[in-house]
Design an enzyme around this catalytic site. Structure first.
Site, PDB file in Angstrom:
ATOM      1  N   GLY A  59       0.974  -1.201  -0.014  1.00 62.40           N
ATOM      2  CA  GLY A  59       0.065  -0.122  -0.172  1.00 62.40           C
ATOM      3  C   GLY A  59       1.045   1.258   0.065  1.00 62.40           C
ATOM      4  O   GLY A  59       1.653   1.490   1.023  1.00 62.40           O
ATOM      5  N   HIS A  60       1.022   1.893  -1.245  1.00 63.65           N
ATOM      6  CA  HIS A  60       1.949   3.151  -1.359  1.00 63.65           C
ATOM      7  C   HIS A  60       1.195   4.177  -1.481  1.00 63.65           C
ATOM      8  O   HIS A  60       0.219   4.571  -2.062  1.00 63.65           O
ATOM      9  CB  HIS A  60       2.825   2.904  -2.488  1.00 63.65           C
ATOM     10  CG  HIS A  60       3.856   1.688  -2.255  1.00 63.65           C
ATOM     11  ND1 HIS A  60       4.596   1.377  -3.464  1.00 63.65           N
ATOM     12  CD2 HIS A  60       3.887   0.734  -1.458  1.00 63.65           C
ATOM     13  CE1 HIS A  60       5.388   0.159  -3.062  1.00 63.65           C
ATOM     14  NE2 HIS A  60       4.779  -0.157  -1.659  1.00 63.65           N
TER      15      HIS A  60
HETATM   16  P1  GDP Z   1       5.188   2.615   1.596  1.00 60.01           P
HETATM   17  O1  GDP Z   1       4.360   1.340   1.644  1.00 60.01           O
HETATM   18  O2  GDP Z   1       6.428   2.507   1.973  1.00 60.01           O
HETATM   19  O3  GDP Z   1       4.876   3.558   0.465  1.00 60.01           O
HETATM   20  O4  GDP Z   1       4.412   3.669   2.769  1.00 60.01           O
HETATM   21  P2  GDP Z   1       2.873   3.857   3.047  1.00 60.01           P
HETATM   22  O5  GDP Z   1       2.453   4.774   2.426  1.00 60.01           O
HETATM   23  O6  GDP Z   1       2.243   2.360   3.465  1.00 60.01           O
HETATM   24  O7  GDP Z   1       3.043   4.657   4.642  1.00 60.01           O
HETATM   25  C1  GDP Z   1       3.921   5.892   4.970  1.00 60.01           C
HETATM   26  C2  GDP Z   1       2.710   6.795   5.389  1.00 60.01           C
HETATM   27  O8  GDP Z   1       3.507   7.825   5.929  1.00 60.01           O
HETATM   28  C3  GDP Z   1       1.968   7.257   4.483  1.00 60.01           C
HETATM   29  O9  GDP Z   1       0.608   7.612   5.160  1.00 60.01           O
HETATM   30  C4  GDP Z   1       2.435   8.607   3.864  1.00 60.01           C
HETATM   31  O10 GDP Z   1       1.520   9.659   3.443  1.00 60.01           O
HETATM   32  C5  GDP Z   1       3.091   9.006   5.300  1.00 60.01           C
HETATM   33  N1  GDP Z   1       4.341   9.759   5.013  1.00 60.01           N
HETATM   34  C6  GDP Z   1       5.150   9.595   4.105  1.00 60.01           C
HETATM   35  N2  GDP Z   1       6.371  10.344   4.230  1.00 60.01           N
HETATM   36  C7  GDP Z   1       6.025  11.031   5.432  1.00 60.01           C
HETATM   37  C8  GDP Z   1       6.672  12.135   6.117  1.00 60.01           C
HETATM   38  O11 GDP Z   1       7.874  12.571   5.995  1.00 60.01           O
HETATM   39  N3  GDP Z   1       6.245  12.723   7.340  1.00 60.01           N
HETATM   40  C9  GDP Z   1       4.757  12.266   7.589  1.00 60.01           C
HETATM   41  N4  GDP Z   1       4.264  12.928   8.770  1.00 60.01           N
HETATM   42  N5  GDP Z   1       4.191  11.377   6.857  1.00 60.01           N
HETATM   43  C10 GDP Z   1       4.882  10.611   5.910  1.00 60.01           C
HETATM   44  P1  IMO Z   2       4.440  -2.055   1.454  1.00 60.06           P
HETATM   45  O1  IMO Z   2       5.120  -2.044   0.130  1.00 60.06           O
HETATM   46  C1  IMO Z   2       4.136  -3.701   5.448  1.00 60.06           C
HETATM   47  C2  IMO Z   2       3.843  -8.086   5.781  1.00 60.06           C
HETATM   48  C3  IMO Z   2       2.463  -8.496   6.246  1.00 60.06           C
HETATM   49  C4  IMO Z   2       3.072  -9.916   6.885  1.00 60.06           C
HETATM   50  C5  IMO Z   2       3.868 -10.344   5.914  1.00 60.06           C
HETATM   51  C6  IMO Z   2       3.504 -11.057   5.079  1.00 60.06           C
HETATM   52  O2  IMO Z   2       3.245  -1.116   1.625  1.00 60.06           O
HETATM   53  O3  IMO Z   2       5.703  -1.530   2.324  1.00 60.06           O
HETATM   54  P2  IMO Z   2       2.072 -11.121   2.890  1.00 60.06           P
HETATM   55  O4  IMO Z   2       0.558 -10.751   2.594  1.00 60.06           O
HETATM   56  O5  IMO Z   2       2.905 -10.413   2.036  1.00 60.06           O
HETATM   57  O6  IMO Z   2       2.351 -12.786   2.736  1.00 60.06           O
HETATM   58  O7  IMO Z   2       2.265 -10.828   4.456  1.00 60.06           O
HETATM   59  O8  IMO Z   2       4.458  -9.151   5.452  1.00 60.06           O
HETATM   60  N1  IMO Z   2       3.824  -7.061   4.611  1.00 60.06           N
HETATM   61  C7  IMO Z   2       3.765  -5.676   4.941  1.00 60.06           C
HETATM   62  N2  IMO Z   2       4.111  -5.105   5.731  1.00 60.06           N
HETATM   63  N3  IMO Z   2       4.116  -3.031   4.157  1.00 60.06           N
HETATM   64  C8  IMO Z   2       4.016  -3.823   3.155  1.00 60.06           C
HETATM   65  O9  IMO Z   2       3.903  -3.457   1.879  1.00 60.06           O
HETATM   66  C9  IMO Z   2       3.852  -5.331   3.359  1.00 60.06           C
HETATM   67  N4  IMO Z   2       3.533  -6.268   2.602  1.00 60.06           N
HETATM   68  C10 IMO Z   2       3.531  -7.587   3.411  1.00 60.06           C
HETATM   69  O10 IMO Z   2       1.959  -7.602   7.314  1.00 60.06           O
HETATM   70  O11 IMO Z   2       3.435  -9.657   8.130  1.00 60.06           O
HETATM   71 MG    MG Z   3       2.566   0.520   2.542  1.00 56.68          MG
END
Ligand code: GDP
Ligand code: IMO
Ligand code: MG
Length: 426
Positions: free
Chosen positions: A40-41
């Protein structure tokens, strides 16, 4: 900019989406190379949030090619839902710019069922806490050489025969072991046909597109998912995901040679989080941990689960730097640390009476290490509007310098808020 790989350095959710979105402006193409919609990005542009699970995080930049590589496992229903959502917002998701490799493995309904059956059957101590998206079972079928590949969606007879063959074995497990209703192969096939028809125009040769972009003088961003400590080989096995997350897999999972990469940027949250089960040496169970969770809005972007929070762990980061040959860190969420009196960094572990600088490799050994901490002064200022490195308080700059000293990797990008613009490039 030259070809750049983006990897998560910790346990995922470091802010990869934000950094890829920011860097995509200068790239010709953005390619996902592993994982699936377990990712989830999150992208935030001028206050508007967009969460992507499969489509590369460059999609909000018009004209950039967005590619899904062979190393990905793709749930076609999720793909269609995601493009429909983007199209409704006016984003161009036409096959002219969006492509799925014909070699990409397809997540089938029985993979999702198997994922959930396996997790349900495991004892509380052994549950991985997967995202339930069918990721592991799909990769198992790939390695077992019985997977459905994206190209098969345009070949109805092959698709049908693969579904029939896969269910011979799986239905025995569903019925006899997991005690759930077996699946009817013909129904799975019929349900897949309209989906396959819609996905078919997106199929292509991603490897050639990457080559063409480079030949035309453009650069490619390789967007990793998850984090290196969730890597199937190098992570905290068995509490990991089912793909190689390390930078080296960008070549195999996108379809190019390893000499194509010039920069390898490790995305690093200024503290540590983890979703799902598995060891987490610096996890906090006190009010500081709660504060990081609430100030950082640490809820999973895919499953909505609360993320576990803790201090920054240099042992974890050192290992990532070694495994990925990082050229720099992008440090994210530094703003979340504002207001703390002091900040701790884990600089080493105590393990079986010895101080270690890298994670021990025995199964689940990370559950038995004791973090060795160093304490640094915190800062009180709000830094979310800092536009230049010099705008950061001295204590924040010291924290960054210490990370560089302890890892041997420079911090080239500092993120001080979720928005694309809240970024300092040094
Ligand atoms: P990803 O999976 O690595 O792309 O990261 P996620 O999107 O799952 O989680 C990162 C969260 O932190 C998201 O809600 C972003 O909007 C937020 N985020 C990213 N960079 C920053 C930052 O520098 N400061 C804050 N407060 N939030 C951030
Ligand atoms: P992004 O790209 C955080 C974790 C799951 C679980 C383990 C295995 O957003 O950083 P799976 O469904 O892949 O077999 O689950 O990996 N996990 C993540 N944790 N960010 C993710 O992706 C993840 N993708 C899988 O929570 O512990
Ligand atoms: Mg994520």
């Amino acid at each position: 900019m030259s070809n750049t790989v983006i990897v998560g350095t910790q346990w995922g959710d470091e802010g990869k989406g934000k950094v890829v979105d920011m860097l995509a402006e200068k790239a010709g193409a953005i390619v996902r190379f592993q994982g699936g919609n377990n990712a989830g990005h999150t992208l935030v542009v001028k206050g508007e949030q967009c969460i992507l699970h499969l489509i590369p995080s460059g999609v909000l930049h018009p004209g950039k090619k967005c590619l899904i590589g062979n190393g990905v496992v793709l749930d076609p229903e999720v793909f269609l839902k995601e493009i429909d959502g983007l199209a409704a917002k006016g984003v161009d998701v036409s096959p002219e710019r969006l492509m799925i490799s014909k070699k990409t493995q397809i997540i089938m309904p029985y993979h999702k069922m198997m994922d959930n059956c396996r997790e349900t059957m495991k004892s509380a101590d052994n549950k991985i806490g997967t995202t339930g998206r069918g990721i592991g079972p799909c990769y198992e079928d790939k390695m077992g050489r019985i997977g459905v590949r994206a190209a098969d969606l345009a070949d109805p007879e092959l698709l049908r025969s693969k579904i029939v063959a896969a269910l011979v074995e799986k239905n025995v497990l569903f019925e006899k072991l997991f005690k759930v209703e077996p699946l009817d192969a013909e129904k799975v096939y019929q349900d897949m046909l309209p989906i396959a028809e819609r996905v078919a125009p997106y199929l292509g040769d991603v490897s050639s597109v990457i080559q063409d972009v480079n030949k035309g003088g453009g650069t490619v961003l390789f967007e990793g998912a998850q984090g290196v400590h969730l890597d199937i080989d190098h992570g905290t096995y068995p509490f990991v995901t089912s793909s190689n997350v390390v930078a080296g897999n960008a070549a195999a999972g996108a379809g190019c040679g390893p000499r194509q990469f010039e920069h390898i940027i490790g995305i690093c949250k200024a503290y540590t989080t983890r979703v799902g089960a598995g060891p987490f040496p610096t996890e906090l169970f006190d009010e500081v941990g709660n504060a990081l969770q609430s100030v950082g809005h640490e809820f999973g972007a895919t499953t909505g689960r609360k993320r576990r929070c803790g201090w920054l762990d240099m042992v974890v980061l050192r290992e990532t730097a070694r495994l990925c040959d990082l050229t720099e860190f992008a440090l994210t969420k530094l703003d979340v640390l504002s207001g703390l009196d002091e900040i701790k960094i884990c600089v080493a572990y105590e393990y079986r009476g010895t101080k270690v600088d890298y994670p021990p490799q025995e199964q689940n050994a990370m559950a038995y290490v004791e973090p060795v901490y160093e304490t640094l002064p915190g800062w009180k200022e709000d830094i979310t509007k800092a536009g230049a490195y010099e705008d950061l308080p001295e204590a924040a700059r010291n924290y960054i310098s210490r990370i560089e000293e302890l890892s041997g990797v420079k911090v080239g990008i500092v993120s001080v808020g979720p928005d694309r613009d809240q970024t300092i490039v040094r």
